[in-house]
Design a protein around this motif. Structure first.
Motif, short mmCIF file in Angstrom:
data_model
loop_
_atom_site.label_atom_id
_atom_site.label_comp_id
_atom_site.label_asym_id
_atom_site.label_seq_id
_atom_site.Cartn_x
_atom_site.Cartn_y
_atom_site.Cartn_z
N THR A 183 24.19 52.79 61.65
CA THR A 183 23.54 52.58 63.02
C THR A 183 22.20 52.89 63.07
OG1 THR A 183 25.73 53.24 64.01
CG2 THR A 183 23.96 53.45 65.37
N ILE A 184 21.54 52.09 63.88
CA ILE A 184 19.97 52.16 63.98
C ILE A 184 19.49 52.22 65.14
CG2 ILE A 184 17.69 51.41 63.06
CD1 ILE A 184 19.21 49.89 60.77
N TYR A 185 19.22 53.17 65.86
CA TYR A 185 18.91 53.38 67.28
C TYR A 185 17.62 52.85 67.69
CZ TYR A 185 23.13 55.93 68.29
OH TYR A 185 24.40 56.23 68.26
N ALA A 186 17.23 52.48 68.94
CA ALA A 186 16.09 51.92 69.71
C ALA A 186 14.77 52.16 69.19
CB ALA A 186 16.26 51.98 71.06
N GLY A 187 14.04 51.35 68.78
CA GLY A 187 12.57 51.80 68.61
C GLY A 187 12.37 52.10 66.62
N ALA A 188 13.50 52.47 66.30
CA ALA A 188 13.38 52.75 64.87
C ALA A 188 12.71 51.92 63.96
CB ALA A 188 14.65 53.01 63.99
N THR A 189 11.73 52.36 62.84
CA THR A 189 10.95 51.34 61.90
C THR A 189 11.38 51.59 60.66
OG1 THR A 189 9.39 50.80 63.54
CG2 THR A 189 8.79 50.38 61.47
N ILE A 190 12.02 50.84 60.12
CA ILE A 190 12.23 50.83 58.49
C ILE A 190 11.50 49.74 57.66
CG2 ILE A 190 14.24 51.09 56.80
CD1 ILE A 190 16.25 51.62 59.34
N TYR A 217 20.10 48.56 67.86
CA TYR A 217 19.70 48.70 68.89
C TYR A 217 18.31 47.79 69.23
CZ TYR A 217 23.64 51.45 70.39
OH TYR A 217 24.76 52.23 70.52
N GLN A 218 17.99 47.99 70.44
CA GLN A 218 16.54 47.36 70.81
C GLN A 218 15.36 47.88 70.29
OE1 GLN A 218 18.39 48.81 72.96
NE2 GLN A 218 17.19 50.32 74.24
N GLY A 219 14.36 47.04 69.70
CA GLY A 219 13.23 47.56 69.39
C GLY A 219 13.23 47.81 67.92
N VAL A 220 14.10 47.55 67.27
CA VAL A 220 14.22 48.25 65.85
C VAL A 220 13.40 47.09 64.99
CG1 VAL A 220 15.98 48.08 63.84
CG2 VAL A 220 16.45 49.28 65.92
N THR A 221 12.68 47.46 64.02
CA THR A 221 12.00 46.74 62.90
C THR A 221 12.51 46.84 61.77
OG1 THR A 221 10.11 46.58 64.19
CG2 THR A 221 9.71 46.13 62.03
N LEU A 222 13.00 45.99 61.10
CA LEU A 222 13.33 45.94 59.46
C LEU A 222 12.34 45.21 58.70
CD1 LEU A 222 17.27 45.78 59.79
CD2 LEU A 222 15.91 47.55 59.82
N GLY A 223 11.18 45.72 58.37
CA GLY A 223 9.92 44.99 57.96
C GLY A 223 9.51 45.35 56.62
N ALA A 224 8.20 45.02 56.30
CA ALA A 224 7.39 45.26 55.14
C ALA A 224 6.54 46.00 54.99
CB ALA A 224 7.06 43.78 54.82
N LEU A 225 6.39 46.83 53.98
CA LEU A 225 5.30 47.80 53.99
C LEU A 225 4.01 47.08 53.93
CD1 LEU A 225 6.58 50.86 51.71
CD2 LEU A 225 5.55 51.09 53.96
N SER A 226 3.95 45.82 53.23
CA SER A 226 2.69 45.16 53.03
C SER A 226 2.97 43.60 53.59
CB SER A 226 2.15 45.18 51.79
OG SER A 226 0.99 44.19 51.36
N GLY A 247 21.35 54.18 53.04
CA GLY A 247 22.70 54.58 52.51
C GLY A 247 23.81 54.60 53.51
N LYS A 248 25.08 54.24 53.00
CA LYS A 248 26.35 53.94 53.91
C LYS A 248 26.41 55.08 54.98
CE LYS A 248 28.87 51.32 50.38
NZ LYS A 248 30.01 51.28 49.28
N ASN A 249 27.27 54.84 56.05
CA ASN A 249 27.68 55.69 56.86
C ASN A 249 26.06 56.59 57.39
OD1 ASN A 249 30.27 55.29 56.23
ND2 ASN A 249 30.09 56.32 54.68
N SER A 250 25.06 56.26 57.73
CA SER A 250 24.10 57.10 57.78
C SER A 250 23.54 56.51 59.45
CB SER A 250 22.82 56.60 57.05
OG SER A 250 22.81 57.12 55.80
N THR A 251 22.81 57.26 59.99
CA THR A 251 22.25 57.40 61.26
C THR A 251 20.90 57.25 61.31
OG1 THR A 251 24.56 57.80 62.42
CG2 THR A 251 22.54 57.80 63.90
N ILE A 252 20.31 56.19 62.17
CA ILE A 252 18.84 56.33 61.96
C ILE A 252 18.37 56.54 63.48
CG2 ILE A 252 16.59 55.39 61.38
CD1 ILE A 252 18.00 56.05 59.09
N GLY A 253 17.92 57.68 63.64
CA GLY A 253 17.55 57.96 65.04
C GLY A 253 16.61 57.02 65.88
N GLY A 254 16.14 57.13 67.24
CA GLY A 254 15.40 56.19 67.86
C GLY A 254 13.82 56.78 67.42
N ASN A 255 13.07 55.81 67.49
CA ASN A 255 11.67 56.03 67.35
C ASN A 255 11.39 56.70 65.69
OD1 ASN A 255 10.97 54.98 70.01
ND2 ASN A 255 11.58 56.99 70.82
N THR A 256 12.10 56.56 65.01
CA THR A 256 11.64 56.88 63.74
C THR A 256 11.09 56.16 62.90
OG1 THR A 256 14.01 56.49 62.88
CG2 THR A 256 13.66 58.65 63.60
N TRP A 257 10.28 56.64 61.76
CA TRP A 257 9.32 55.82 60.79
C TRP A 257 9.90 55.92 59.43
CZ3 TRP A 257 5.48 52.16 61.61
CH2 TRP A 257 4.76 51.86 60.44
#
Length: 288
Positions: free
Chosen positions: A250-257, A222-231, A265-275
């Motif tokens: 599924t990765i919901y809005a505003g999550a940062t990974i 969803y919108q605002g998701v970041t799949l980024g680097a620690l450094s 892992g497979k079949n996981s859900t990452i909630g909104g605005n999580t870090w």
């Protein structure tokens, strides 16, 4: 102050600071030409959807053939410039002598033809992406609506084109393509990211997917998701810096990974605005 004096001042800055992209073969690819050929490739993928054109059962072969010739000619010229410029910038005289203009042209032409040969496979993947958007968005009324209007699909289409060129060693041009669609959609996908089948970006604005990110099949973002680097240190440019997202996540809005060692892992859900900076096991729900 007259015009000649103003022009002289600007020309002097060209000499002092450089950053002038002339039309010679040894110079940088032209952004407008790259965007133009990208439009042609998108029209080859979705005939009749991107630009106004009359297509019917009688003329579709002619229109397709004309477009293929145009793509190969224009893209070959820009890839050739990218190869030559990169060799000159590396200042590796041995390589520069081996890779003459004609050799770079031949390599560029082979790469352009290979991309056109890949179009049926790219279309297969994009069909799955389109179906994933239709299945994942209750507001979608048809596949055609998604093709015409969804920014997430447009970003994925361009990514699949740019990623093919990136993995075939083409410098600069894949990034021009990805940043062009980034400007249009607000979705920033580095052409190096590896993305599986049936990928769906809903809404999309503010999504960032880094160069070494690996995404599996049937992933929804969803919108605002970041799949980024620690450094973002420069000396880490050849390392895996971005996370791995396994199938059916599924990765919901505003999550940062963040982080190259982070695996969702497979079949996981990452909630909104999580870090998230650590790996998550399969079948996990992460919330604040």
């Amino acid at each position: 102050m007259n015009i000649d004096t103003l022009v002289d001042g600007i020309l002097k800055s060209y000499d002092e600071y450089g950053l002038v992209n002339r039309n010679e073969a040894e110079n940088f690819p032209n952004r407008q030409n790259v965007v133009s050929v990208l439009t042609d490739i998108q029209s080859l993928i979705f005939p009749g959807f991107r630009i106004a054109e009359d297509i019917d059962a009688v003329n579709i072969r002619y229109v397709t053939g004309q477009r293929v010739n145009n793509i190969i000619a224009k893209l070959t010229k820009e890839i050739q410039k990218a190869f030559i410029y990169t060799l000159i910038q590396t200042k590796n005289k041995e390589n520069t002598n081996n890779f003459t203009d004609s050799h770079c042209f031949k390599l560029a032409e082979q790469t352009s033809i290979a991309l056109v040969e890949e179009i049926p496979e790219i279309r297969r993947k994009i069909q799955l992406d389109t179906k994933a958007a239709f299945a994942g968005d209750p507001a979608a009324k048809s596949l055609e609506e998604i093709i015409l209007s969804y920014p997430g699909l447009e970003a994925i289409v361009v990514h699949r084109i740019a990623h093919f060129l990136y993995t075939n060693g083409v410098p600069v041009i894949p990034r021009i393509m990805s940043e062009h669609v980034h400007g249009k959609t607000g979705i920033d996908i580095h052409p190096g990211a590896k993305i599986g089948e049936s990928f769906f970006i809903d809404h999309g604005t503010g999504v960032v997917i880094g160069e070494t990110c690996v995404i599996g099949n049937n992933v929804k973002v969803y919108q605002g998701v970041t799949l980024g680097a620690l450094s973002v240190k420069k000396n880490l440019q050849d390392k895996k810096r971005h996370p791995t997202i396994e199938d059916n996540v599924t990765i919901y809005a505003g999550a940062t990974i963040l982080g190259g060692e982070t695996i969702i892992g497979k079949n996981s859900t990452i909630g909104g605005n999580t870090w998230v900076t650590k790996s998550v096991p399969e079948n996990t729900v992460v919330t604040i």
